[in-house]
Scaffold this motif. Structure first.
Motif, short mmCIF file in Angstrom:
data_model
loop_
_atom_site.label_atom_id
_atom_site.label_comp_id
_atom_site.label_asym_id
_atom_site.label_seq_id
_atom_site.Cartn_x
_atom_site.Cartn_y
_atom_site.Cartn_z
N PRO A 20 1.65 49.50 53.47
CA PRO A 20 2.80 50.21 52.87
C PRO A 20 2.52 50.70 51.46
O PRO A 20 2.95 51.79 51.07
CB PRO A 20 3.91 49.15 52.89
N LEU A 21 1.76 49.90 50.67
CA LEU A 21 1.43 50.31 49.31
C LEU A 21 0.47 51.49 49.32
O LEU A 21 0.60 52.43 48.53
CB LEU A 21 0.83 49.13 48.55
N LEU A 22 -0.50 51.46 50.23
CA LEU A 22 -1.44 52.58 50.34
C LEU A 22 -0.72 53.85 50.78
O LEU A 22 -0.98 54.93 50.26
CB LEU A 22 -2.54 52.24 51.35
N TYR A 23 0.20 53.70 51.73
CA TYR A 23 0.96 54.86 52.19
C TYR A 23 1.72 55.49 51.03
O TYR A 23 1.71 56.71 50.83
CB TYR A 23 1.94 54.45 53.30
N ALA A 24 2.39 54.63 50.24
CA ALA A 24 3.19 55.13 49.12
C ALA A 24 2.29 55.80 48.08
O ALA A 24 2.65 56.84 47.50
CB ALA A 24 3.98 53.99 48.49
N ALA A 25 1.13 55.22 47.84
CA ALA A 25 0.24 55.78 46.83
C ALA A 25 -0.29 57.15 47.24
O ALA A 25 -0.50 58.04 46.39
CB ALA A 25 -0.93 54.82 46.58
N TRP A 26 -0.50 57.34 48.54
CA TRP A 26 -1.05 58.61 49.02
C TRP A 26 0.04 59.60 49.49
O TRP A 26 -0.29 60.69 49.94
CB TRP A 26 -2.00 58.37 50.20
N ALA A 27 1.31 59.20 49.41
CA ALA A 27 2.37 60.01 50.01
C ALA A 27 2.44 61.41 49.43
O ALA A 27 2.83 62.36 50.12
CB ALA A 27 3.74 59.32 49.86
N ASP A 28 2.10 61.55 48.15
CA ASP A 28 2.11 62.89 47.56
C ASP A 28 0.74 63.56 47.65
O ASP A 28 0.46 64.52 46.94
CB ASP A 28 2.60 62.85 46.11
N ARG A 29 -0.13 62.98 48.52
CA ARG A 29 -1.44 63.55 48.87
C ARG A 29 -2.50 63.37 47.79
O ARG A 29 -3.59 63.88 47.91
CB ARG A 29 -1.34 65.03 49.24
N HIS A 30 -2.20 62.70 46.72
CA HIS A 30 -3.25 62.40 45.75
C HIS A 30 -2.87 61.17 44.95
O HIS A 30 -1.69 60.88 44.75
CB HIS A 30 -3.51 63.57 44.81
N LEU A 31 -3.87 60.41 44.52
CA LEU A 31 -3.65 59.24 43.69
C LEU A 31 -3.85 59.61 42.22
O LEU A 31 -4.82 60.29 41.90
CB LEU A 31 -4.64 58.13 44.06
N ASN A 32 -2.95 59.11 41.37
CA ASN A 32 -3.21 59.31 39.95
C ASN A 32 -3.95 58.08 39.41
O ASN A 32 -4.10 57.05 40.08
CB ASN A 32 -1.92 59.58 39.18
N LEU A 33 -4.43 58.18 38.19
CA LEU A 33 -5.26 57.12 37.63
C LEU A 33 -4.50 55.80 37.53
O LEU A 33 -5.07 54.72 37.75
CB LEU A 33 -5.76 57.53 36.24
N LYS A 34 -3.22 55.88 37.21
CA LYS A 34 -2.42 54.67 37.08
C LYS A 34 -2.36 53.93 38.41
O LYS A 34 -2.49 52.70 38.46
CB LYS A 34 -1.01 55.02 36.58
N GLU A 35 -2.15 54.68 39.50
CA GLU A 35 -2.06 54.07 40.82
C GLU A 35 -3.41 53.48 41.23
O GLU A 35 -3.47 52.38 41.81
CB GLU A 35 -1.59 55.11 41.84
N ILE A 36 -4.51 54.21 40.94
CA ILE A 36 -5.85 53.71 41.28
C ILE A 36 -6.11 52.39 40.58
O ILE A 36 -6.53 51.40 41.19
CB ILE A 36 -6.93 54.75 40.87
N ASN A 37 -5.86 52.36 39.29
CA ASN A 37 -6.12 51.15 38.50
C ASN A 37 -5.25 49.98 38.97
O ASN A 37 -5.71 48.84 39.03
CB ASN A 37 -5.88 51.41 37.01
#
Length: 774
Positions: A20-37
């Motif tokens: 679920p966390l991965l889905y939410a992180a990619w939901a807008d089709r790209h990860l930002n640095l804050k989400e990656i970290n």
């Protein structure tokens, strides 16, 4: 926990907890640095991830390598499946879904369950570390949560308060309606799906008995018999009962409206004193025995006889043939008494149809000598109503049992009546019973409004398909086709209700001079409203798909129980012919009374129409201001009604001049007659809707929305008759297309108001009942 749904066994328990966390992180089709970290930092220390899991997680959080579409959709599907297991009292969070998915991957081992519960704070911290999740992401993962939220939003985004709409519809009978709703929500009125008709009938009888004890059945009776002398309140109560169960509604109507109404309206004080108080409490069950197997709607041709025996001062009630049996009589199996309509014969001469009270059963509920009653058995619907057939074999009753308000028998054995003309006397007697045609369509509209409320509310919750598979699916009421299916029906429900309210007002305040017009109006509106009920319920069932096919969502019963409304209290097709005959009588009367002036007036109106409405500019005018103006659509309705009536009169006259008798000419023009009657009713509904909205005033909170509803009703109706208008050169092809587009636009504009409009019907959730609408 989680055993009810299938997990993907290719993923470990730890990875499934993170999906679920991965889905939410990619939901807008790209990860930002804050989400990656956030993901990578916490993943390194998560106790439920092994080294293989961490490697997979690092790969899936690489912004340079987005997951394949199929993989992303798989994450969404797993998340949605898990969301269905989320209890209603739990928060709609990604962490909660992670716990469900992680535990499910490990099976039901008790020693694993507590472990995943312990990880909830860790997953919650990770969810917060994402820095907030877009609402569309929650819509993609939590369909049930979203449905609840969306329905509330849909009501809140409306510009009109449902309570204000309900106040308009309930009007001066709001107190009665609220009182009946309170009764219907008691535990004793809990709906039960009883498949055996005898069990269902006993339940319905108990419901009606409780309503009688509460004084609801006697509302139209005089105060000395436990009533309030208020026919309007009775009609409002009857309409409200239609929100609960139609078997109960019809049995209530038979007991208190038909049997009680026959005694009250055709009898005199001795009958009132003897029967009405007990009838109002349902201590004396009775039935209304008019229809016969062999004659149906032809009341004048009834075969059952009541022959007066002067020696014994008795009436001998007899069914001379099998076809003379009373057919489809409601309350037949429970009744002690019947109001039997029969040919009254005095001194060997028929005095026409009269009503006689005939006892059917004794105190132990055994049928009396000469009485034969048979159960009609299971029906398409209304199986809580005990319909039966009744035959009489030379049953003797005292002459006092003749309901003699309009015609009686003297002590000397002669017939007397203040109405000398037999035909006028017959129609006067039947006219007192027109209350049934006033009430039945109101209950039918309750069924239609229930169906519309269920379908629209479901349409505001249900999602289907999406242009972007990574985004939330589309609310189905946002689809133009779904708007086209439902919103014009909602508008028509309001308009038809306004027409029925006008009819009720006229009936309650009637005078003898008004009755012929009221009878025609009641016949037409009963037909129009009940045809609408049947069509609306079917459309709503289809608009709710397979969910609507489940009996729990009420369309099965609404369809089956209301279907008969089109043919009882008068077959709609027959009633519409009566309306047409009334129109012709008025048309002929106007020419007869006004002579040459009527001809000049008629020709002048035709010329005015040709000049102002049928000129080359008007028939091609397509701007919105014109199409939604009262000047256009009201004139169009009036033109259709006027033209169909005048051409019908011309056709009949031509056939009769050519040598046909009036009956044969009528058969030739039968379909024309029905169309003319429909046009009259539509013009009436529009006129009374406009008057009702005008009376509110422009500053009333519901004015703008109801005005738009009337516009939609008008244009949608014109669109439905566009072939006729094109043939009549009232509109051109480009205008027909413009009207279609205008209907689309009005549907779209009323879309934000749809939830408020159906909530404005004022149907409590407990009475609405359908899970898909709650």
């Amino acid at each position: 926990m989680g055993a009810e749904f299938q997990m993907n066994t290719q993923f470990s328990a730890g990875i499934q907890a993170m999906l679920p966390l991965l889905y939410a992180a990619w939901a807008d089709r790209h990860l930002n640095l804050k989400e990656i970290n956030a993901i990578r930092k916490r993943a390194a220390s998560l106790p439920f991830l092994d080294e293989t899991d961490k490697a997979v997680l690092l790969e899936w959080s690489d912004p340079a390598r987005p997951p394949e579409r199929e993989l992303f959709q798989q994450w969404q599907t797993m998340g949605r499946n898990a969301a269905e297991q989320l209890p209603e009292d739990r928060a709609a969070s990604l962490a909660e879904l992670g716990v469900i998915l992680g535990h499910a991957a490990e099976g039901n081992a008790e020693d694993r369950q507590q472990f995943w519960v312990d990880q909830l704070p860790v997953l919650t911290e990770l969810e917060l570390g994402l820095g907030g999740v877009e609402e569309t992401t929650y819509r993609g993962l939590f369909p049930l949560y979203d449905q609840r939220k969306k329905l509330t939003e849909s009501i809140e985004e409306a510009t009109v308060d449902p309570a204000a709409l309900q106040a308009v519809l309930d009007g001066k009978y709001a107190g009665t309606i609220a009182r009946v709703k309170e009764i219907l929500q008691r535990p004793s009125f809990e709906r039960n799906m009883l498949p055996v008709k005898e069990d269902f009938r006993e339940l319905v009888l108990a419901w009606c008995k409780e309503l009688g004890e509460e004084g609801i059945g006697a509302l139209a009776f005089d105060e000395e018999y436990g009533g309030e002398d208020d026919m309007g309140a009775y009609a409002a109560a009857f309409e409200t009962l239609g929100y609960h169960d139609l078997s109960m509604t019809i049995k209530f109507g038979v007991q208190f409206g038909l049997w009680g109404g026959a005694v009250a309206n055709l009898g005199t004080k001795r009958h009132h004193d003897k029967y009405l108080t007990a009838t109002g409490k349902l201590d004396l069950p009775g039935c209304f025995a008019m229809t016969e197997t062999g004659h149906g709607s032809n009341v004048r041709g009834l075969e059952t006889t009541a022959v007066y025996d002067h020696d014994t001062k008795e009436l001998i009630v007899h069914s001379p043939s099998v076809g003379a049996g009373k057919e489809y009589i409601g309350n037949a199996m429970h009744s002690k008494m019947a109001a039997v309509f029969c040919q009254l014969i005095v001194g060997g001469e028929s005095k026409g149809v009269h009503a006689v009270v005939v006892p059917l059963r004794d105190a132990e509920h055994n049928t009396l000598p000469g009485i034969r009653v048979e159960d009609n058995g299971y029906k398409l619907g209304l199986n809580g109503v005990d319909n039966g057939r009744i035959w009489f074999t030379r049953v003797r009753v005292p002459v006092e049992n003749l309901l003699d308000k309009f015609g009686g028998i003297s002590a000397e054995g002669t017939y007397h009546s203040e109405i000398e003309n037999p035909s006028r006397r017959f129609f006067t007697m039947l006219g007192t019973l027109v209350g049934g045609r006033v009430c039945v369509p109101r209950a039918g509209m309750s069924a239609a409004k229930s169906a519309l409320a269920i379908a629209v509310r479901y349409g505001l919750r249900r999602r289907q398909f999406a242009a972007d598979p990574l985004k939330a699916e589309t609310i189905i009421l946002d689809y133009p086709n779904q708007q086209r299916r439902l919103i014009p029906l909602v508008a028509k429900a309001y308009a038809t209700q306004f027409g029925l309210d006008y009819l009720l007002e006229r009936y309650v305040n009637r005078s003898e001079e008004d009755m012929r017009e009221i009878e025609a109006m009641a016949a037409g509106l009963k037909s129009y409203a009940t045809w609408f009920t049947t069509a609306a319920i079917q459309e709503c069932r289809e608009a709710t798909g397979g969910k609507g096919y489940l009996r729990e969502n009420r369309f099965a019963d609404l369809k089956a129980d209301s279907d008969i409304f089109t043919t009882f209290e008068g077959d709609n097709t027959v009633l519409m012919q009566l309306v047409a005959k009334s129109l012709l009588s008025d048309f002929k009367k106007s020419f007869k009374e006004d002579g040459n002036f009527a001809v000049l007036k008629y020709m002048g109106r035709r010329m005015t129409t040709i000049v102002t409405e049928q000129n080359p500019i008007s028939i091609r005018q397509t701007d919105r201001e014109h199409l939604t103006s009262r000047a256009f659509y009201q004139s169009a309705f009036e033109f259709r009604s006027r033209r169909l009536t005048s051409t019908l009169a011309q056709r009949l006259q031509a056939y009769i001049k050519g040598g046909m008798n009036s009956y044969e000419a009528g058969l030739r023009c039968q379909t024309h007659m029905i169309e003319a009657a429909e046009a009259y009713v539509e013009a009436l509904v529009l006129e009374k809707s406009l008057e009702r909205v005008d009376a509110l005033g422009k500053n009333h909170p519901t004015y703008a929305v109801l005005k738009k509803c009337v516009q939609l009703y008008a244009l949608h109706t014109i669109e439905g008759h566009r072939g006729w208008y094109l043939e009549s050169d009232y509109i051109a092809g480009n205008k027909s297309k413009a009207i279609r587009k205008a209907v689309d636009v009005l549907c779209a504009e009323l879309r934000p108001e749809a939830g408020a409009l159906v909530n404005g019907f004022g149907i409590p959730d407990k009475l609405l009942g359908a899970p898909i609408a709650l």
